[in-house]
Design a protein around this motif. Structure first.
Motif, mmCIF file in Angstrom:
data_model
loop_
_atom_site.group_PDB
_atom_site.id
_atom_site.type_symbol
_atom_site.label_atom_id
_atom_site.label_comp_id
_atom_site.label_asym_id
_atom_site.label_seq_id
_atom_site.Cartn_x
_atom_site.Cartn_y
_atom_site.Cartn_z
ATOM 1 N N VAL A 28 5.486 -13.772 3.409
ATOM 2 C CA VAL A 28 4.869 -12.440 3.536
ATOM 3 C C VAL A 28 3.465 -12.529 4.112
ATOM 4 C CG1 VAL A 28 6.278 -11.426 1.698
ATOM 5 C CG2 VAL A 28 4.036 -12.391 1.118
ATOM 6 N N ASN A 29 2.740 -13.601 3.812
ATOM 7 C CA ASN A 29 1.413 -13.754 4.407
ATOM 8 C C ASN A 29 1.503 -13.963 5.921
ATOM 9 O OD1 ASN A 29 0.090 -13.463 1.945
ATOM 10 N ND2 ASN A 29 -0.147 -15.655 1.607
ATOM 11 N N ASP A 30 2.548 -14.646 6.378
ATOM 12 C CA ASP A 30 2.734 -14.820 7.820
ATOM 13 C C ASP A 30 3.058 -13.492 8.500
ATOM 14 O OD1 ASP A 30 2.225 -17.502 7.670
ATOM 15 O OD2 ASP A 30 4.241 -18.171 8.166
ATOM 16 N N VAL A 31 3.937 -12.709 7.890
ATOM 17 C CA VAL A 31 4.268 -11.387 8.431
ATOM 18 C C VAL A 31 3.019 -10.505 8.472
ATOM 19 C CG1 VAL A 31 5.519 -9.259 7.876
ATOM 20 C CG2 VAL A 31 6.717 -11.447 7.841
ATOM 21 N N LEU A 32 2.207 -10.607 7.430
ATOM 22 C CA LEU A 32 0.966 -9.835 7.344
ATOM 23 C C LEU A 32 0.031 -10.123 8.509
ATOM 24 C CD1 LEU A 32 -0.931 -8.007 5.589
ATOM 25 C CD2 LEU A 32 -1.725 -10.128 4.498
ATOM 26 N N CYS A 33 0.054 -11.357 9.011
ATOM 27 C CA CYS A 33 -0.845 -11.743 10.107
ATOM 28 C C CYS A 33 -0.624 -10.906 11.363
ATOM 29 C CB CYS A 33 -0.686 -13.221 10.429
ATOM 30 S SG CYS A 33 -1.361 -14.305 9.164
ATOM 31 N N MET A 34 0.540 -10.281 11.494
ATOM 32 C CA MET A 34 0.806 -9.390 12.620
ATOM 33 C C MET A 34 0.467 -7.938 12.292
ATOM 34 S SD MET A 34 1.886 -11.686 14.655
ATOM 35 C CE MET A 34 2.345 -10.659 16.034
ATOM 36 N N GLY A 35 -0.096 -7.717 11.102
ATOM 37 C CA GLY A 35 -0.410 -6.357 10.671
ATOM 38 C C GLY A 35 0.768 -5.645 10.030
ATOM 39 N N ALA A 36 1.842 -6.386 9.739
ATOM 40 C CA ALA A 36 3.084 -5.777 9.264
ATOM 41 C C ALA A 36 3.152 -5.697 7.743
ATOM 42 C CB ALA A 36 4.289 -6.551 9.785
ATOM 43 N N LYS A 37 3.841 -4.674 7.280
ATOM 44 C CA LYS A 37 4.134 -4.501 5.865
ATOM 45 C C LYS A 37 5.477 -5.153 5.563
ATOM 46 C CE LYS A 37 5.359 -0.932 2.488
ATOM 47 N NZ LYS A 37 5.545 0.530 2.273
ATOM 48 N N PRO A 38 5.527 -6.113 4.624
ATOM 49 C CA PRO A 38 6.818 -6.725 4.264
ATOM 50 C C PRO A 38 7.758 -5.681 3.654
ATOM 51 C CG PRO A 38 4.978 -8.041 3.462
ATOM 52 C CD PRO A 38 4.404 -6.733 3.906
ATOM 53 N N LEU A 39 9.007 -5.691 4.102
ATOM 54 C CA LEU A 39 10.009 -4.746 3.597
ATOM 55 C C LEU A 39 10.969 -5.393 2.621
ATOM 56 C CD1 LEU A 39 10.967 -2.919 6.925
ATOM 57 C CD2 LEU A 39 9.510 -2.040 5.087
ATOM 58 N N PHE A 40 11.562 -6.515 3.036
ATOM 59 C CA PHE A 40 12.527 -7.159 2.154
ATOM 60 C C PHE A 40 12.533 -8.669 2.350
ATOM 61 C CE2 PHE A 40 14.944 -5.551 5.832
ATOM 62 C CZ PHE A 40 15.566 -6.700 6.298
ATOM 63 N N PHE A 41 13.111 -9.332 1.356
ATOM 64 C CA PHE A 41 13.060 -10.791 1.285
ATOM 65 C C PHE A 41 14.424 -11.314 0.852
ATOM 66 C CE2 PHE A 41 12.049 -14.881 -0.687
ATOM 67 C CZ PHE A 41 11.097 -15.398 0.172
ATOM 68 N N LEU A 42 14.814 -12.455 1.412
ATOM 69 C CA LEU A 42 16.032 -13.149 0.988
ATOM 70 C C LEU A 42 15.686 -14.615 0.725
ATOM 71 C CD1 LEU A 42 16.902 -11.167 3.670
ATOM 72 C CD2 LEU A 42 19.122 -11.675 2.670
ATOM 73 N N ASP A 43 16.408 -15.222 -0.209
ATOM 74 C CA ASP A 43 16.138 -16.624 -0.523
ATOM 75 C C ASP A 43 17.398 -17.476 -0.358
ATOM 76 O OD1 ASP A 43 17.559 -17.102 -3.281
ATOM 77 O OD2 ASP A 43 16.480 -15.223 -3.546
ATOM 78 N N TYR A 44 17.169 -18.750 -0.133
ATOM 79 C CA TYR A 44 18.250 -19.736 -0.072
ATOM 80 C C TYR A 44 17.867 -20.894 -0.987
ATOM 81 C CZ TYR A 44 21.327 -23.403 1.717
ATOM 82 O OH TYR A 44 22.254 -24.414 1.827
ATOM 83 N N VAL A 45 18.712 -21.166 -1.964
ATOM 84 C CA VAL A 45 18.479 -22.245 -2.918
ATOM 85 C C VAL A 45 19.591 -23.270 -2.760
ATOM 86 C CG1 VAL A 45 18.166 -22.865 -5.342
ATOM 87 C CG2 VAL A 45 17.452 -20.592 -4.542
ATOM 88 N N ALA A 46 19.223 -24.504 -2.473
ATOM 89 C CA ALA A 46 20.193 -25.595 -2.378
ATOM 90 C C ALA A 46 19.911 -26.588 -3.499
ATOM 91 C CB ALA A 46 20.086 -26.285 -1.025
ATOM 92 N N CYS A 47 20.953 -27.090 -4.141
ATOM 93 C CA CYS A 47 20.749 -27.992 -5.274
ATOM 94 C C CYS A 47 21.920 -28.955 -5.411
ATOM 95 C CB CYS A 47 20.579 -27.194 -6.568
ATOM 96 S SG CYS A 47 22.006 -26.169 -6.988
ATOM 97 N N GLY A 48 21.691 -30.001 -6.186
ATOM 98 C CA GLY A 48 22.776 -30.926 -6.479
ATOM 99 C C GLY A 48 23.666 -30.413 -7.591
ATOM 100 N N LYS A 49 23.048 -29.711 -8.533
ATOM 101 C CA LYS A 49 23.777 -29.126 -9.651
ATOM 102 C C LYS A 49 23.032 -27.890 -10.109
ATOM 103 C CE LYS A 49 25.387 -30.152 -14.364
ATOM 104 N NZ LYS A 49 25.431 -31.181 -15.441
ATOM 105 N N VAL A 50 23.738 -26.815 -10.365
ATOM 106 C CA VAL A 50 23.097 -25.588 -10.821
ATOM 107 C C VAL A 50 22.615 -25.786 -12.253
ATOM 108 C CG1 VAL A 50 23.436 -23.166 -11.428
ATOM 109 C CG2 VAL A 50 24.392 -24.055 -9.301
ATOM 110 N N ASP A 51 21.289 -25.850 -12.405
ATOM 111 C CA ASP A 51 20.662 -25.858 -13.725
ATOM 112 C C ASP A 51 20.216 -24.423 -13.975
ATOM 113 O OD1 ASP A 51 18.703 -25.917 -15.807
ATOM 114 O OD2 ASP A 51 18.450 -28.073 -15.496
ATOM 115 N N VAL A 52 20.939 -23.719 -14.832
ATOM 116 C CA VAL A 52 20.721 -22.278 -15.001
ATOM 117 C C VAL A 52 19.293 -21.989 -15.411
ATOM 118 C CG1 VAL A 52 21.411 -20.235 -16.309
ATOM 119 C CG2 VAL A 52 23.149 -21.854 -15.525
#
Length: 329
Positions: free
Chosen positions: A87-111
């Motif tokens: 979001v700080n990178d998007v802000l550098c263009m004067g933009a308002k962040p709208l939405f975010f998505l994440d990607y989590v990769a793991c060897g085993k899901v530790d809840v």
């Protein structure tokens, strides 16, 4: 019989993790999110009125700070880092962040661990005023050790086309304002882990793991009443290879390194590494997380407005003739 679970992928455990994080995700949702529509993509409706909207996107990760989180067994702040880097990178263009998505990769899901990570992501999204609308959790035994995980984030923001901040109106004589960082942010951790012992990492753990500051709300507020000619997020490459990207080709930044107080953690890394200043100012933010380029007569007004948001800032340099480089004196 060899099942998927015996191969190392536990779908039921992954489903439990998804159920656990729903309450955190819901706290981030904004009016533009179209919930419960479809199942293979996330939908967002641009409800604010724009004459000529331009979408700004960013993708980034947290890097080896995740290994520090693992060493300290503290996983509830690296999600904030993940959001902040985007979001700080998007802000550098004067933009308002709208939405975010994440990607989590793991060897085993530790809840427990991954639920803490997503709590941090949700916290970061709330700080930035954007919605966490989707994500992916990939359990990949053989690719990662069972207690390893990695993160990537994706952000989309919006700005009026005639209000894009891209540095093209920066002129000789403009001033550079440096806004304080919260610490190391999310860069330079390979150096940190190399020069500090495990005992020292634990001793200074609260400082080292402190999440990246999210500047979105203060800067968007200041932009309503002030012209900012350039914004640079001080991340990988820092002063020498990052902030100068916003300069026109015939100008340089002249930065005075004694114009702000450098936090003690950076002095410790300098002493332990023996690295020259140029190496440190290329690798670390040295206490400055965001840079603004402004006209000389508006600098103090903007510094005063930043104080309202409890952000310390200083005039740390100026724009001079040159060839798109940073000169530190």
């Amino acid at each position: 019989m060899i099942t998927y679970k015996k191969s190392g992928v536990d779908i039921e455990r992954a489903n439990l993790f998804v159920r656990n994080i729903q309450k955190d995700i819901k706290k981030t949702l904004t009016s533009g999110v179209l919930a419960n529509v479809g199942g293979f993509g996330s939908l967002f409706e641009l409800k604010e009125k724009y004459k000529n909207p331009v979408f700004v996107s960013s993708t980034d990760g947290v890097g080896t700070k995740l290994l520090v989180a693992k060493e300290l067994n503290k996983h509830d702040t690296v999600g904030i880092d993940l959001v902040a880097m985007n979001v700080n990178d998007v802000l550098c263009m004067g933009a308002k962040p709208l939405f975010f998505l994440d990607y989590v990769a793991c060897g085993k899901v530790d809840v427990k661990v991954l639920s803490d990570v997503v709590k941090g992501i949700a916290d970061g999204c709330r700080q930035a005023g954007c919605a966490l609308i989707g994500g992916e959790t990939a359990e990949m035994p053989g690719m990662y050790k069972k207690d390893d995980y990695d993160l990537a984030g994706f952000c989309v923001g919006v700005v009026e086309k005639n209000k894009i901040i891209n540095g093209i109106i920066i002129r000789e004589g403009d001033l550079v304002i440096g806004i304080e960082s919260s610490g190391l942010h999310s860069n330079g951790y390979s150096l940190v882990r190399k020069v500090l012992s495990k005992q020292e990492i634990k001793k200074y753990g609260d400082i080292i793991i402190k999440p990246t500051k999210i500047y979105v709300k203060p800067i968007l507020s200041i932009l309503r009443n002030n012209q900012i000619k350039g914004i640079a997020h001080v991340t990988g490459g820092a002063f020498y290879d990052k902030v100068n990207k916003i300069l026109p080709k015939n100008l340089n930044f002249e930065i005075c390194k004694n114009s702000w107080p450098v936090p003690e953690i950076f002095k410790l890394i300098k002493d332990k590494s023996g690295a020259p200043d140029k190496e440190l100012y290329r690798t670390l933010n040295m206490g400055i997380g965001l840079i603004l380029v402004v006209e000389k007569n508006s600098a103090q007004k903007i510094i005063n407005e930043l104080k309202v948001f409890e952000l310390k800032s200083w005039v740390i340099g100026k724009v001079i003739k040159g060839n798109k480089q940073t000169v530190i004196i």
